[in-house]
Design a protein around this motif. Structure first.
Motif, PDB file in Angstrom:
ATOM      1  N   CYS A  39       5.404   4.224   1.541  1.00  0.00           N
ATOM      2  CA  CYS A  39       4.660   3.557   2.614  1.00  0.00           C
ATOM      3  C   CYS A  39       4.447   2.072   2.372  1.00  0.00           C
ATOM      4  O   CYS A  39       4.240   1.317   3.309  1.00  0.00           O
ATOM      5  N   GLU A  40       4.406   1.662   1.109  1.00  0.00           N
ATOM      6  CA  GLU A  40       4.059   0.297   0.711  1.00  0.00           C
ATOM      7  C   GLU A  40       2.701  -0.166   1.231  1.00  0.00           C
ATOM      8  O   GLU A  40       2.485  -1.351   1.464  1.00  0.00           O
ATOM      9  N   CYS A  44       0.874   6.846   0.160  1.00  0.00           N
ATOM     10  CA  CYS A  44       1.740   8.007  -0.112  1.00  0.00           C
ATOM     11  C   CYS A  44       1.841   8.377  -1.583  1.00  0.00           C
ATOM     12  O   CYS A  44       2.173   9.513  -1.910  1.00  0.00           O
ATOM     13  N   CYS A  47       4.946   5.480  -5.379  1.00  0.00           N
ATOM     14  CA  CYS A  47       5.193   4.344  -6.275  1.00  0.00           C
ATOM     15  C   CYS A  47       4.266   4.336  -7.487  1.00  0.00           C
ATOM     16  O   CYS A  47       4.244   3.366  -8.235  1.00  0.00           O
ATOM     17  N   CYS A  59       2.996  -0.616  -5.446  1.00  0.00           N
ATOM     18  CA  CYS A  59       3.243  -1.381  -4.212  1.00  0.00           C
ATOM     19  C   CYS A  59       2.087  -2.328  -3.891  1.00  0.00           C
ATOM     20  O   CYS A  59       2.194  -3.159  -3.001  1.00  0.00           O
TER      21      CYS A  59
END
Ligand SMILES: Cc1cc2nc3c(=O)[nH]c(=O)nc-3n(C[C@H](O)[C@H](O)[C@H](O)COP(=O)(O)OP(=O)(O)OC[C@H]3O[C@@H](n4cnc5c(N)ncnc54)[C@H](O)[C@@H]3O)c2cc1C
Ligand code: FES
Ligand code: FES
Lengths: 157, 263
Positions: A39-40, A44, A47, A59
């Motif tokens: 999602c950055e 989510c 990362c 992120c």
């Protein structure tokens, strides 16, 4: 800007624009593509890596803030005993299908096992709420973590 | 790479941080709210000033009965009990329900309060507690009562030339009752309605209703709410004239649950 950080125990100096986030730095500059991006914007969990010893969203940490940090990615856990047990348990319980969420799941799973040794199923599910998996329906992931927790409790008693 | 270009500064001391602020730099603490805003280009700063390495930015100290929590103290540190006593227990319970652990490891109490998202947990809880936000500006420190800090959606009593330095709270007696309830369809999601009620022996109970798309509603004397949660929650929410019936229903439910838990 030039930044120096430690990644998986090895010092690295990289040149990056300040707007680059840690995940892009790891993947693009250091070719550590085990860290995934979904999602950055923090939602989510794909990362998630360890920064200065604690799980964090790569992120949401931009290059400047990484200067001087110590980062451990999924590539960096090697023979770490908890991670070895989690890998085996994830495999046995079918806790992954496409594997996209798995690096972040494992980093968070390891934190759960070490920080919350008495966690029950409800607590494991609560702690996993920040890591989305679109394949498994979570049951295998929860079982895999509960299995490692149970065997460590067994070994301790 | 998604944010628009910006430059990065890491001030080594507070005067340097204030100087950067005066030059228009955007402070960043944990980056757990600003980070998404940068990535989504909702925030377009030319320069960010990273507060995380300032001396004394994180950490808790006691001065008599006053607990001073550095603005840079993370949600995770509070969850893990860095604040002592009954107050610490109450704050730890709130912290544990903010976002997810990897977000709590970076996100700070000061960043959350200064950001003043109407659904943020510290904005829903700190105004019920006796204490002050400590603002640091060119003339030194200024104390702002916690109940008067959040003025609106993303709007606080901090002036443009000030940073949030710390939160000062009074220690709470062991017999203090506290109720906190929020509506999230999934743990860690931003709340649709949050309420808390604090009942300290020997003092008037206080309450806050938040996640209203407006400044939190601070109830300085919540005795009536504790006496009859259902009726008083209905009366309080009616005064807000909320447009959506579902929002009013959630707000009533939040107040009622928080009050019942604080009895
Ligand atoms: C996926 C996700 C879920 C979340 N869920 C929740 C939730 O359930 N409940 C909740 O309450 N929060 C939630 N958050 C937000 C989180 O709590 C953030 O940590 C917090 O809002 C901001 O703190 P920060 O230290 O990261 O601040 P930053 O993001 O660094 O800064 C936020 C803002 O405050 C300003 N600022 C920061 N520090 C100061 C200071 N000392 N003085 C003046 N201005 C300052 C910055 O300029 C910026 O505008 C969530 C975040 C994410 C990514
Ligand atoms: S990519 Fe970082 S949380 Fe989704
Ligand atoms: S295994 Fe595919 S997203 Fe989790």
């Amino acid at each position: 800007m030039s930044i120096t950080l430690t990644v998986n125990g090895t010092p690295a100096t990289v040149a990056a624009e300040p707007r680059t986030h840690l995940a892009d730095l790891l993947r693009g500059e250091l070719l550590l593509t085990g860290t995934h991006l979904g999602c950055e914007h923090g939602v989510c969990g794909a990362c998630t890596v360890e920064v200065d010893g604690a799980p964090a969203r790569s992120c949401l940490i931009h290059a400047g803030a990484c200067d001087g940090a110590s980062v451990r990615t999924i590539e960096g856990f090697g023979e770490d005993a908890v991670m070895v047990a989690l890998r085996e348990s994830f495999s046995a319980e079918h806790a992954l299908q496409c594997g996209y969420c798995t690096p972040g799941m494992l980093v968070v799973a390891r934190d759960i096992v070490l920080r919350l040794p008495d966690a029950d199923e409800a607590r494991v599910r609560e702690e996993l709420a920040g890591n989305l998996c679109r394949c498994t329906g979570y049951r295998g992931i929860v079982r895999a973590i509960l299995g490692v927790l149970a065997s460590r409790r067994g070994a301790a008693s | 790479m998604k944010p628009a270009p910006f430059t990065y500064a890491r001030p080594a001391d507070w005067p340097a941080a204030l100087a950067l602020l005066a030059e228009g730099a955007r402070p960043v603490a944990g980056g757990q709210s600003l980070g998404p805003m940068l990535n989504l280009r909702l925030a377009l700063p030319e320069r960010v000033a990273d507060l995380r390495h300032l001396p004394g930015y994180a950490g808790v100290s006691m001065q008599g009965e006053t607990v001073r929590i550095g603005a840079g103290t993370t949600h995770a540190a509070i969850e893990d009990g860095v604040v002592p006593g009954r107050l610490g227990e109450i704050l730890a319970g709130v912290a544990r329900r903010i976002a997810y652990r990897p977000v709590r490891n970076r996100g700070t109490i000061g960043g959350s309060f200064a950001h003043a998202d109407p659904a943020a947990d510290w904005c829903a809880v700190l105004p019920a507690l006796p204490g002050h936000a400590i603002a640091l500006g060119p003339e030194g420190e200024r104390r702002i009562p916690l109940a008067e800090f959040v003025l609106g959606v993303f709007e606080t009593a901090l002036r443009g030339d000030e940073l949030l330095r710390a939160i000062e709270l009074s220690a709470l007696p062991p017999a203090t009752h506290f109720g906190h309830w929020k509506f999230c369809r999934k743990p860690g999601e931003f709340s649709k309605a949050t309420a808390c009620v604090l009942a300290t022996p020997g003092a008037a109970p206080t309450a806050v209703l938040a996640a209203l798309d407006a400044a939190p509603l601070v109830i300085a004397d919540a005795s009536a709410l504790l006496a009859d949660p259902t009726a008083e929650a209905a009366r309080l929410v009616a005064t807000l004239a909320l447009e959506d019936p579902w929002r009013a229903a959630l707000a009533r439910t939040a107040l009622r649950h928080a009050a019942e838990a604080a009895r």
